[in-house]
Design a protein around this motif. Structure first.
Motif, PDB file in Angstrom:
ATOM      1  N   PHE A 267       7.688  75.374  59.771  1.00 11.91           N
ATOM      2  CA  PHE A 267       7.236  74.136  60.063  1.00 11.91           C
ATOM      3  C   PHE A 267       8.034  73.500  61.335  1.00 11.91           C
ATOM      4  O   PHE A 267       9.186  73.422  61.296  1.00 11.91           O
ATOM      5  N   GLY A 268       7.189  72.972  62.118  1.00 10.78           N
ATOM      6  CA  GLY A 268       7.659  72.105  63.509  1.00 10.78           C
ATOM      7  C   GLY A 268       7.928  73.132  64.309  1.00 10.78           C
ATOM      8  O   GLY A 268       8.693  72.730  65.505  1.00 10.78           O
ATOM      9  N   ASP A 271       5.988  78.592  65.961  1.00 12.72           N
ATOM     10  CA  ASP A 271       5.170  79.425  64.888  1.00 12.72           C
ATOM     11  C   ASP A 271       4.245  78.831  63.853  1.00 12.72           C
ATOM     12  O   ASP A 271       3.466  79.336  63.182  1.00 12.72           O
ATOM     13  N   ASP A 272       4.579  77.528  63.840  1.00 12.67           N
ATOM     14  CA  ASP A 272       3.812  76.731  62.987  1.00 12.67           C
ATOM     15  C   ASP A 272       2.146  76.229  63.151  1.00 12.67           C
ATOM     16  O   ASP A 272       1.891  75.825  64.160  1.00 12.67           O
ATOM     17  N   THR A 273       1.385  77.275  62.391  1.00 16.03           N
ATOM     18  CA  THR A 273       0.014  77.243  62.597  1.00 16.03           C
ATOM     19  C   THR A 273      -0.883  76.803  61.587  1.00 16.03           C
ATOM     20  O   THR A 273      -2.014  76.762  61.497  1.00 16.03           O
ATOM     21  N   TRP A 274       0.000  76.425  60.489  1.00 18.14           N
ATOM     22  CA  TRP A 274      -0.874  75.820  59.313  1.00 18.14           C
ATOM     23  C   TRP A 274      -0.725  74.397  59.110  1.00 18.14           C
ATOM     24  O   TRP A 274      -1.585  73.762  58.492  1.00 18.14           O
ATOM     25  N   SER A 275       0.282  73.578  59.552  1.00 17.99           N
ATOM     26  CA  SER A 275       0.175  72.161  59.325  1.00 17.99           C
ATOM     27  C   SER A 275      -0.608  71.400  60.024  1.00 17.99           C
ATOM     28  O   SER A 275      -1.179  71.876  60.993  1.00 17.99           O
ATOM     29  N   ALA A 276      -1.128  70.190  59.665  1.00 17.05           N
ATOM     30  CA  ALA A 276      -2.183  69.385  60.318  1.00 17.05           C
ATOM     31  C   ALA A 276      -1.571  68.991  61.455  1.00 17.05           C
ATOM     32  O   ALA A 276      -2.321  68.681  62.343  1.00 17.05           O
ATOM     33  N   LYS A 280      -2.232  69.030  66.525  1.00 17.00           N
ATOM     34  CA  LYS A 280      -1.797  67.984  67.560  1.00 17.00           C
ATOM     35  C   LYS A 280      -0.722  68.303  68.554  1.00 17.00           C
ATOM     36  O   LYS A 280      -0.471  67.480  69.418  1.00 17.00           O
ATOM     37  N   ILE A 281       0.082  69.536  68.279  1.00 21.85           N
ATOM     38  CA  ILE A 281       0.891  69.644  69.226  1.00 21.85           C
ATOM     39  C   ILE A 281       0.958  71.007  69.735  1.00 21.85           C
ATOM     40  O   ILE A 281       0.858  71.879  69.154  1.00 21.85           O
ATOM     41  N   SER A 282       0.880  71.032  71.021  1.00 18.01           N
ATOM     42  CA  SER A 282       0.768  72.558  71.872  1.00 18.01           C
ATOM     43  C   SER A 282       1.845  73.258  71.455  1.00 18.01           C
ATOM     44  O   SER A 282       3.212  72.740  71.510  1.00 18.01           O
ATOM     45  N   ALA A 283       1.800  74.599  70.784  1.00 15.71           N
ATOM     46  CA  ALA A 283       2.744  75.328  70.482  1.00 15.71           C
ATOM     47  C   ALA A 283       3.657  75.629  71.672  1.00 15.71           C
ATOM     48  O   ALA A 283       4.877  75.829  71.595  1.00 15.71           O
ATOM     49  N   SER A 284       3.207  75.566  73.023  1.00  9.67           N
ATOM     50  CA  SER A 284       3.814  75.941  74.067  1.00  9.67           C
ATOM     51  C   SER A 284       4.824  74.991  74.392  1.00  9.67           C
ATOM     52  O   SER A 284       5.960  75.202  75.205  1.00  9.67           O
ATOM     53  N   TRP A 395      13.546  66.215  65.484  1.00  5.68           N
ATOM     54  CA  TRP A 395      13.334  64.791  65.034  1.00  5.68           C
ATOM     55  C   TRP A 395      11.889  64.355  65.299  1.00  5.68           C
ATOM     56  O   TRP A 395      11.401  63.752  64.782  1.00  5.68           O
ATOM     57  N   GLU A 396      11.276  64.978  66.380  1.00  5.10           N
ATOM     58  CA  GLU A 396      10.122  64.718  66.871  1.00  5.10           C
ATOM     59  C   GLU A 396       9.027  65.242  65.908  1.00  5.10           C
ATOM     60  O   GLU A 396       8.003  64.657  65.620  1.00  5.10           O
TER      61      GLU A 396
END
Length: 487
Positions: A267-268, A271-276, A280-284, A395-396
């Protein structure tokens, strides 16, 4: 919380002249020199320290004994913390007081004998707000200068960067064997001690002695199991109403499932592809998660500003008290320190929202200090991104609150519903009352979990009508816990 009877008579025994003489005799036996106790005694959070002067040697030594009325696993705690301190001293240049002798049995019980380090007090005492009450809890002085904070925190950041480089193959506590240090015992956490000391949770439902963990997901699941154990076995003061009980039941079942599915450990991260939140946040823009199956790192549940001693010029004199330190998921050390405001989030006044706002402001100073410390390092980061980057992202993205919730049963519910639930599963309808939080996520439970909820709530509310301490049969306790694990 359940009533906790502080046995002051036991701690008074530690002050008796007969006990002090036994401590002197222990020091004499181990050192081979005449020993004289120097008063006054020092009471720490979980220990009492006797300063001893040995004939013909310098510096003085400290004999450190766990307080019997506070420490629940005194033998394990002592062996683990001594091995941890020795391992850190061996593999880093950190200022660890030299541990001369330790053992889990003596005429005065488990003990550690270490060199005394001259100091001018802790970082906690240095940075706390002024108070005429010496017993008042330490809280970061709001008027402390940025330059002072950055200077002291920069020195601490350099220490953490050294700890960060030490890796281990599994999760658990360190044990010394023939001069080597191995992960060979269960983690002893601050939360486990509180579960027994504050709520009389049966020891039989905690991780067994000798248990170690091969993956971060296994340890997250074990922590989730302990949150469920707290809900089951804390007899008094845990639930205030039927809906409060449902809130706690639903949150714990969801959290445990996410742990078993391997979702909490990523999470966070990129690699997080599951959370809502991940949509909203680009994995890159995020750093990758650390490995969940190797290269674990030391984590100290009780490592904080009070354990860092300073010189009169604000240099670090010593890092002390490695109790409740174990090899844990690397995810924990990738969070910014929870102790930047000195006081814990759940104890902050006026409330958790004010704590978050104040912490957010101070975090900027910490990250600046960390970045400067990293710039001084000659070795590359052992992970794909600098530690400061991981801390900022923690934190973000809310990883900070996930780790906090995982480690602390009494902070879990606030952290889950306030900072994690909507990041996990998306926004709730506006205006949902606190008593109705469970209704927004009950559909996420399995059919078996939903069927078990109402009978559990009825039982819990019935039990709460009678205030008493319950002593559980170990086999019965394990069976009761297994009823709510749904494996």
């Amino acid at each position: 919380m359940d009533p906790w009877l502080y046995d002051s008579s036991v701690d008074k025994q530690l002050r008796l002249k007969t006990t002090c003489r036994k401590v002197e005799e222990l020091a004499e036996e181990k050192s081979g020199r005449s020993a004289t106790l120097i008063s006054p005694l020092i009471f720490g959070g979980f220990n009492i320290l006797y300063r001893i002067r040995l004939e013909g040697t310098s510096p003085d030594i400290m004999v450190r004994l766990p307080c019997p009325s506070l420490v629940q696993f005194p033998q394990e705690k002592t062996i683990h913390e001594a091995a941890t301190a020795a391992c850190i001293a061996k593999h880093t240049s950190l200022p660890i007081p030299r541990h001369l002798f330790y053992g889990d049995n003596s005429p005065v019980g488990p003990f550690v004998i270490m060199e005394h380090v001259e100091n001018c007090g802790s970082v906690s005492a240095r940075l706390t707000r002024p108070s005429e009450d010496p017993s008042a809890p330490h809280v970061l002085d709001p008027s402390v200068s940025e330059s002072t904070l950055e200077a002291i925190w920069g020195r601490i950041a350099r220490c953490l960067l050294q700890l960060y480089r030490m890796t281990f193959p599994k999760i658990g506590s360190l044990v010394e064997a023939n001069g080597t240090y191995e992960v060979a015992s269960r983690p002893i956490t601050h939360n486990m001690t509180d579960m027994i000391r504050l709520a009389n949770i049966p020891r039989s439902v905690l991780p067994p002695q000798g248990k170690t963990y091969q993956t971060a997901d296994e340890w997250y699941t074990a922590l989730a199991d302990m949150h469920i154990a707290q809900l089951i076995f804390q007899h008094n003061d845990l639930v205030t109403s039927e809906d409060d009980c449902r809130n706690k039941f639903v949150a714990r079942q969801i959290f445990r499932r996410l742990a078993k599915q391997g979702r909490l450990s990523c999470f966070g991260f990129a690699d997080d592809t599951w959370s809502a939140q991940s949509s909203k946040i680009s994995a890159s823009t995020l750093s990758p998660a650390p490995s969940s199956s190797d290269a674990f790192r030391l984590w100290g549940d009780d490592f904080r500003a009070g354990n860092i001693l300073l010189t009169d010029s604000d240099e670090i004199a010593a890092l002390i008290d490695w109790e409740y330190t174990y090899v844990g998921p690397t995810q924990f050390i990738l969070d910014p320190p929870w102790w930047l405001l000195i006081e814990t989030a759940e104890m902050w006044s006026p409330d958790i929202d004010d704590w978050r706002e104040t912490y957010d402001m101070r975090l900027k100073t910490w990250l600046s200090a960390m970045e400067k410390a990293e710039a001084e390092m000659t070795e590359p980061s052992p992970l794909p991104a600098p530690l400061s980057t991981y801390m900022r992202e923690s934190w973000e993205t809310g990883r900070f609150f996930l780790s906090y919730a995982a480690r602390k049963s009494w902070a879990f519910d606030t952290m889950y519903w306030k900072f994690l639930d909507e990041r996990f599963f998306g926004d709730r309808e506006s205006g949902v009352l606190k008593d109705d939080l469970w209704k927004t996520r009950v559909h996420l439970l399995s059919e078996e979990e939903r069927a078990a909820m109402e009978p559990f709530v009825r039982r819990k509310m019935s039990e709460s009508k009678e205030r008493r301490i319950v002593d559980w049969d170990p086999t019965e306790a394990k069976g009761r816990l297994s009823e709510l694990l749904f494996d």
